[in-house]
Each structure stands twice: as C-alpha cells, then as structure tokens.
Scaffold this active site. Structure first.
Site, short mmCIF file in Angstrom:
data_model
loop_
_atom_site.label_atom_id
_atom_site.label_comp_id
_atom_site.label_asym_id
_atom_site.label_seq_id
_atom_site.Cartn_x
_atom_site.Cartn_y
_atom_site.Cartn_z
N CYS B 33 -51.67 50.45 -35.94
CA CYS B 33 -51.07 51.60 -36.09
C CYS B 33 -50.82 52.41 -37.43
O CYS B 33 -51.39 51.80 -38.50
CB CYS B 33 -49.55 51.61 -35.61
N ASP B 446 -68.43 6.77 -47.47
CA ASP B 446 -67.58 6.67 -46.77
C ASP B 446 -68.00 6.30 -45.19
O ASP B 446 -69.31 6.64 -44.85
CB ASP B 446 -66.61 8.06 -46.71
N ASP B 645 -66.59 13.27 -46.73
CA ASP B 645 -66.34 14.59 -45.82
C ASP B 645 -66.05 15.71 -46.76
O ASP B 645 -65.82 16.77 -46.15
CB ASP B 645 -65.66 14.16 -44.63
#
Lengths: 120, 762
Positions: B33, B446, B645
């Site tokens: 708006c 990992d 990661d």
C-alpha cells in the site's frame, strides 16, 4: 681531486636516493567533509598517493583508471582485505572504513602503484 | 579460517560500486500500500549520506541518491520490514576486452616503430659499416640518428618517462624509473659524444642510440606478450560472467516480456523454457524440469526440480518449461556472489608472497643505489675506456632489474589457481587457505553428509516380546515428529511409508548427544543411544548384543524405552556415498592421514571406517566437542583440514587449519569455511588439495625464478664476472631478458590452467 669529486658525488646521489624514496614522504591530502576523494590511476602513480582520512569513519575513494596497462587494473588494500577491479575510463567507488589510526597501504598487484591512507 | 589481517576485517565496511552519478536502484518486495511506500522512503532517507530517496510503487523499485554503500541501503529497508536488493546489470567484459586489445595493438605498434629504427642501427654496428663520428658527414648522420632516436623515445617510450617523473614526484620509484634512466642515460651520453666529442676520451667515443631504441622496442614487446598471457589468467572469471544471461522473460500483467536482466525485480514471476538459462535465483511455482548445474557445482548429473524447489541463475534448464519467482537478483544471486568470492580470493596473497612484497617495496631504490655503486666501481677500478664501461654497466644494471617479475610471481599464480578451482566447483576464500591446504597432514571428515549421503533410512526394527514392529516404529515416530535431527526424519518417513498412526508427544526434550524424551499417550518414552538408556538406568538385556551386531554392519541402533522398560531397537543406516572410498584412497595417495569424526556409536563408525578405508575414527563425539578434537590433533603436530557441512560443524571448520564446507550446492555463504565445495563428493576435497598444492608449487617456481633472475642478473650486469672472464653483458641482451622475465612468470602461471583432477572418470 677529480676522482674524489666523482666519488663524493656518487655517495651524495646514493644518500639522496635513500632520503627521497625512503625517508621523506609526500604531503598527504587531507580529507574533510563528505564526498568522494578522486584518485587518478595513471603514469605509474596514484594521484593523490597519500591521503589523510578520519579513522573509524567510512570514506569513499573514487578511483579513475586512465592507464590501460594491466598493472593498473587492481587496487588492493591488503590490510583491509579489499580488492577493486578498475576499468579504464570508468570511475569506481571504494568505500572503506579504516578501523583505527594508522597507515593503510593500497597498491596494484605488482606493488608498483603505491598509495597510503593515513587514518587519524 | 585463519585471518592474517593486521586489522579486524569484521570492523571494516567495504564496497566497490561503479559510479553512476551517486545513484543506486533497489528492487523492493513486500510493499502492499501507499503506507509501505512512505515507510520504505523514510527508512532510506534516514540513512546518513542519502540526499534523496523515491519509491516507485508500481515498479516496486526505489531510486536513491547519495554517497552510500548499497548494502547499507538494503539493510535499512530490511530493518523496516521489507525485502530489498540492488538492481544491477550483468557485468560486461566486452568493454574491458576492447580496451585491452587496443592497448595490446598500441604496444605492438610501439615495438615495431622502435625496432625499425633500432635494428638496422644495430646490424650496421655489428657489420662495422657505421660512419665515423669525427667526419662532418658522420656527425650529420649521428645527429640525425640522435633526433630519430629521441622521437622513438618520445613516441614508443614516452609512457616510461612520464611514469618515471610522476613516480619521482610522489617519492616512489618503479619499473618506469629504471627503463627511463637506463635508456635516457644512453641517449644523453650518445648525444654528448656526438655534440661535444672533445669532452669524451677518444676510446670512449661511442654512441648507444641503437641500444636505447632496441631496449624500448623489447620492453614494449614484453609488455604486449605479458598482456596477452595475462588475458588467459582471468579466463575463469570471464567464463563465470558469461554464464549470466543478458535477458529474462518476466510475466507482468499476464503478458510475457523479454527484459534486460537488470530490470528483474524481487518476487517477480519469470518463465524459463527448455534449453534456456535460468536468469536469476528463485523458487519454482509451477512446472518441473531437470536442470544442469554443472557449470557452478561441477556435478555432472542434471538435478530434477519441481514446484517449491530452488533454482539458481546461470544454470541451464534442460527439459521442461516452468515458472519461478525471483528471490535473489543482481549482486545477491549465487552466481554474482561466486564471482565476487573468486575475484576477492584472486586478489589475496598467502604468506609465501609477503617476502616478495617486502622486497618489491624497496627494490627499485635499491637497484638505483647498486647502479651508482656500479658506476663508481668501474670509475675507480675499471680499465679504459672507463667512461664507456661505466655507462654500459650502469645502464645494463638499470635495464636488467625486473621488479615486475617479483611482484607478479604470487598474485598471477593465485589468480589462475583460484580460477581453476572455481571450474571444479571449489571456492577458495583466500590465498592463505590455499597455502595452508598445501601443507595439510591430516584430513578430518565428518561422517554424516560427508562420508555418507546424509539421508538415513530405517533398516531394522527389533521389538522385544510383547511389542511388534509397527507399534515400535509408531511410538518412535510419535516422539521424533517434533525433532529436526536427520535420523528423526528417517523414522518419521518410515512410519509414514507404512501408514502408521502416530500420537502427539508432550514434554519433548532433546538431550544433545544422547537422544530424546517425551510423554506419549501418558507414558514416559525415551528414545536414543545406549548412553541415554544408561543415564535412566534402563536394563537392555540381550538388546545390547543385538545393537552391537547392527552397529558392526554400519547401522545406528537406537533404543526405545517406555515407562522405564526397553521396548526394542530401531536401527537406521546412512548409505555411504558411492565415491567416498575412491576419494579417500586419493587422499591417502597424496600422503594424508584420513580421520572420521562422528557422534555415532563406536561400532557403527568402525564399520563405516572399514568400508571406506580410514586411518582413525573418533566416535561418540558430542557436536560441541568436534572443535576440541581438531585442537587435540593440532596439538599432536598435525596440520588439520576439516571437512563438514559448514553449519553444524562451523566451530570445527573454524578451528581447523583449513575448513572445507562440503555439498552445499550453490549456497556459497559459508562464512566458517576457508574452502566451499559446491559438489557433494569427497573428490572435491582431493581436487581442492591437489589444486592448492599445484598452485603453491607454481608460486614457488615463480618466486624462485624471479629471485634468481635478479640475484644473478644484476651482479652479472654490473660486471662482477668481468675480472675473471672478461664478460660484460650487452644492455640489449639485458633488455631482452627483462622483457621476457615477466612473460615467463605469467606463462608459468598459465600452466595451471591445464591442471587435471586425479579423479578417475566414470
């Protein structure tokens, strides 16, 4: 006598080299207020090559590369981790905030173009 | 990440912005708006430095004037509750290439002009057909030659003289200084001989116009060749920039329009047809396709994309047509960030190059001093004609010294090496990471998502008497529904696949490194590893032996206990990536010790280790302890690379000497990693290390060459061999050597472009 004069002249020239290139510094251009500081990259030198800026405040350096040789294509601020790629004829703004008072060198990749930001 | 900065980089705000009359355009999302317009405008106007801000509601854009970093503007709009991104056109390299080509041609022209003057003079000199200086016609000839050479120096060598003078005024000295002094001295001396021969001893009456002209010719040629070779060093960046399409097909008011990519706004809907490149980053809202992302990730297999999946700008849509909504535009797209990251990395220097930097900084004035010493040494100790020897030796010292080869040695190899890595989907953050990667002794992997797929599935259900498989899985799924752990997802989806009913869990508690507890149907349920059971004194009986058997088969057993009594085991296995074994063998082959770190139990971890051939396993490590394990290895004297990661392993990645974030697709914002691998395969780690080693080797070759060249060349030019062998270098030879030294360095760096991964092709 002639030999002494030439040897003495040689030694004076060496002393002048040391003084001019290592011991003396060009006048720094002081920056006040806002607005970008224009740095011309041409003929192997940044003009101005020594710029005094306030520490801890962002400063805009507007690089304008005129030298087409590849030596001039990068402006590196090693201590601030900044690298700017300059295009011939196109101004580029580098906004940098020197974190604390001190001297921050900026150079081309081969360190032939050399400039210094003096943060106070 | 090992920052080498002398200043804290986080405290430094930086941006490089092409200047367009201090105007910045932003795409704004989330406005509904006129009130939103005012809010965004106010947010922008409140940014210090903004002189004017106007929001166009119809276009959902904002135009801001002022001297402000666009990132600050984006942050201000975001803080006011809307989305923003800078609108910026695709980078265009053609202008730069045209300017480079023009400069290359100019250098060649200067080479030819100076060569045309210098070469005949040199040949005539060699053949002994030059007119004598002491005859009237001879003097006219030499005066003419002096004037022609002066013109050559101005036309073909003027830039050296201008550069030398400007540098001198700035208290600086560079290569121009050396060339201008060397050739200038030759010309001045020669003119002195021609104009005032009586001032010069008869044996020293020799003009060196040909030397001045040929040196200028050779140095122009060297710069042209260097420029050409340099063009190839930025091939990788050009290729990345070339991935970005110039236009996009946007849907506005139901119409499909082709518009320049710089006009695409946030949240706009775009259509991509088969065989087209995806213009910006976004999310598919209708349709599906297979997308080739190999240009960014190095992953050769196309990726299936359907509604709700993310697509990345610059990747190639192969089969279907789809609509997607733009989520990242301009400088925010993954491709733009990759280009920016590669560029930044290409400009960073590892410690190995710092010595060369220090030497470069004092090099030219030092050479000037050596030149003066040479001059005096020949004056005091040299044979007749002294003056000729003084001039020739001094000029040769000035000409042979090459600060450029030294200065170029490191950055040019980094540029090619980092670019080559990007071609393999490996983003190296800085030169320091590259140097460290070459020194690694141990790689810590990992397990989940790195060695294994990271997509575990339920493989075994072992209920105790009185329980059945469905009930066991149903209760386990009930408790895990609220958990975000990858193993939990496997259990919930297994229950869904069997269409089992689950109950809602309350009082859910996740105990890091142990498991979860909750109340299900009014009963206290525990689900996790043996440590969790021991903590709650649950008797496991023969389940312990069964769990060990499962673990030995690389499955992760988890115990379920209800109201203090064991109900059974749910075992989950995460399949090992098909190429993990081969990649680990490559890491071994390059002399690295490979260690796996995992929160999994010892037996499961050992089973995986046996399967892929690891040297050491650190099992049952709590997530927060991974960084400590890396530290422990470093204390044993190992130089550690950690592969994880990038999110859960962030502290360990940051602690490692080199942190590798793996399998992140096109998400390049991995701040904790020194190296981001866009492909999921461990081969990326082996490739990254191989490229790093090759690059560091290349830098060493360059530095060695540049050092040796100057360390041997300058004394020989000064004439240190003269007393023993009678050898004094010709300044023209020095000019040729100097011209070729930079070209050699750049060409050697370019050899890295032919780097091949040691990965066996499938």
């Amino acid at each position: 006598m002639n030999a002494w004069a030439i040897n003495l002249a040689g030694i004076i020239v060496m002393a002048l080299i040391v003084w001019w290139f290592w011991l003396s510094r060009p006048q720094a251009r002081r920056v006040s207020g806002a607005g970008a500081i224009e740095i011309i990259v041409d003929n192997g030198v940044y003009t101005p090559a020594r710029i005094e800026v306030p520490a801890g405040k962002p400063v805009t350096l507007r690089f304008l590369r005129k030298d087409p040789s590849p030596c001039a294509e990068k402006a590196l601020f090693d201590d601030l981790g900044i690298s700017a790629d300059l295009t011939v004829g196109k101004p580029l703004d580098v906004i940098v905030t020197p974190p604390r008072p001190g001297e921050y060198e900026f150079t081309c990749q081969m360190r032939m173009y050399r400039g210094t930001l003096v943060a106070k | 990440m090992k920052a080498d900065a002398t200043a804290p980089r986080g405290a430094v705000m930086t941006a490089t912005v092409p200047v367009q009359a201090d105007t910045c355009r932003l795409s704004i999302s989330g406005m509904s708006c006129a009130g939103c317009v005012a809010t965004v405008e106010n947010a922008l106007k409140n940014v210090p430095g903004v002189t004017e801000a106007a929001v166009n509601f119809a276009e959902h854009t904002a135009t801001v004037r002022g001297n402000v970093d666009p990132k600050v503007l984006v942050a201000a709009v975001t803080a006011s509750g809307y989305g923003a991104a800078e609108l910026r056109g695709a980078e265009d390299e053609s202008e730069k290439e045209a300017a480079e080509l023009a400069h290359y041609r100019k250098l060649l022209r200067k080479f030819i002009v100076a060569g045309v003057v210098g070469l005949p003079l040199m040949l005539a000199e060699l053949l002994g057909v030059m007119p004598m200086l002491d005859t009237p016609s001879g003097r006219i000839f030499w005066l003419t030659m002096g004037a022609v050479t002066l013109w050559v120096l101005i036309y073909a060598g003027g830039h050296f003289f201008r550069g030398a003078w400007k540098s001198f005024l700035a208290h600086n000295a560079n290569m121009d200084t050396l060339i201008a002094l060397g050739t200038g001295a030759a010309w001045v001396y020669s003119m002195l001989v021609v104009l005032f021969p009586d001032l010069v001893p008869s044996l020293a009456r020799h003009a060196y116009f040909e030397a001045a002209a040929i040196i200028i010719a050779l140095i122009n040629l060297g710069q042209a060749l260097e420029m050409r070779a340099r063009g190839k060093t930025s091939e990788a960046i050009r290729r990345l920039i070339g991935l970005q399409p110039k236009t996009a097909r946007v849907i506005r008011d139901g119409q499909e329009l082709d518009i320049p990519i710089s006009e695409v706004g946030l949240d706009e809907t775009l259509r991509v047809r088969p065989g087209e490149k995806i213009p910006v980053d976004g999310v598919i809202i209708d349709g599906h396709s297979s997308v080739d992302e190999s240009m960014l990730t190095g992953e050769p297999m196309p990726v299936e994309k359907k509604t709700g999946d993310e697509v990345t700008g610059g990747t190639f849509n192969k089969s279907g047509s789809f609509l997607f909504q733009a989520k990242h535009i301009g400088a925010d797209t993954a491709l733009a960030r990759i280009i920016e990251m590669v560029r930044r990395a290409q400009s960073t220097k590892p410690a190995i190059g710092r010595l060369a930097d220090k030497i470069s900084a004092v090099f030219v004035p030092t050479v000037l001093i050596i030149a003066v010493i040479t001059f005096l040494a020949w004056f005091n100790l040299g044979p007749e004609p002294k003056l000729s020897y003084m001039l020739v030796a001094t000029m040769t010292v000035l000409i042979i010294a090459c600060p450029c080869a030294l200065g170029l040695a490191t950055p040019i190899s980094i540029m090619v090496g980092v670019g080559k890595a990007a071609e393999y989907g490996i983003l190296i953050r800085n030169g320091e990471a590259l140097q460290q990667a070459g020194k690694l002794t141990t790689i810590v992997l990992d397990k989940t998502g790195t060695v294994t797929e990271g997509r575990p599935a339920v493989t075994t259900l072992l209920p105790v008497p009185g329980w059945d498989e469905s009930k066991l899985l149903s209760v386990a799924a009930s408790i895990e529904t609220g958990s975000e752990h990858p193993l939990a997802e496997a259990i919930v989806s297994a229950a869904k696949a069997r269409q089992l009913e689950t109950s809602s869990a309350s009082d859910f508690q996740s105990i890091t490194g142990h498991g979860v507890s909750a109340a299900v149907d009014g009963k206290k349920v525990l689900f996790g590893n043996a440590r969790l059971m021991a903590r709650h004194q649950i008797g496991l009986g023969e389940l312990t032996a069964r769990a060990e058997e499962l673990a030995a088969r690389a499955q992760t057993p988890m115990f379920l206990a209800v109201d203090g009594v064991a109900a059974g085991i749910v075992a989950v296995a995460d399949p090992i990536k098909p190429d993990s074994k081969a990649a680990i063998a490559r890491l071994h082959a390059i002399g690295l010790k490979v260690v796996m770190i995992t929160g999994d139990n010892r037996a499961t971890a050992d089973a995986v280790a046996r399967e892929v051939g690891l040297d050491e396993v650190m099992a049952e490590v709590l997530p927060g302890d991974k960084a400590d394990k890396v530290t422990a290895l470093q204390q044993r004297g190992e130089i550690v690379g950690m592969v994880g990661d990038g999110i859960n392993d962030a502290p360990a990645l940051a602690q490692a000497d080199v942190g590798y974030a793996i399998g992140t697709g096109t998400d390049v914002a991995i701040e904790s990693a020194d190296v981001t691998l866009m492909r999921g395969s461990l081969h990326g780690v082996a490739d990254a290390i191989a490229i790093s080693r090759a690059t560091v080797r290349n830098i060493k070759q360059n530095l060695f060459g540049a050092f040796i060249y100057n360390v041997l060349g300058i004394p020989v030019a000064a004439g240190v061999l003269y007393p023993f062998t009678g050898l004094l270098l010709n300044p023209i030879i020095a000019g040729a050597a100097m011209a070729m030294s930079s070209v050699t360095v750049v060409s050697n760096a370019n050899r890295l472009r032919w780097f091949k991964s040691g990965r066996a092709q499938p």
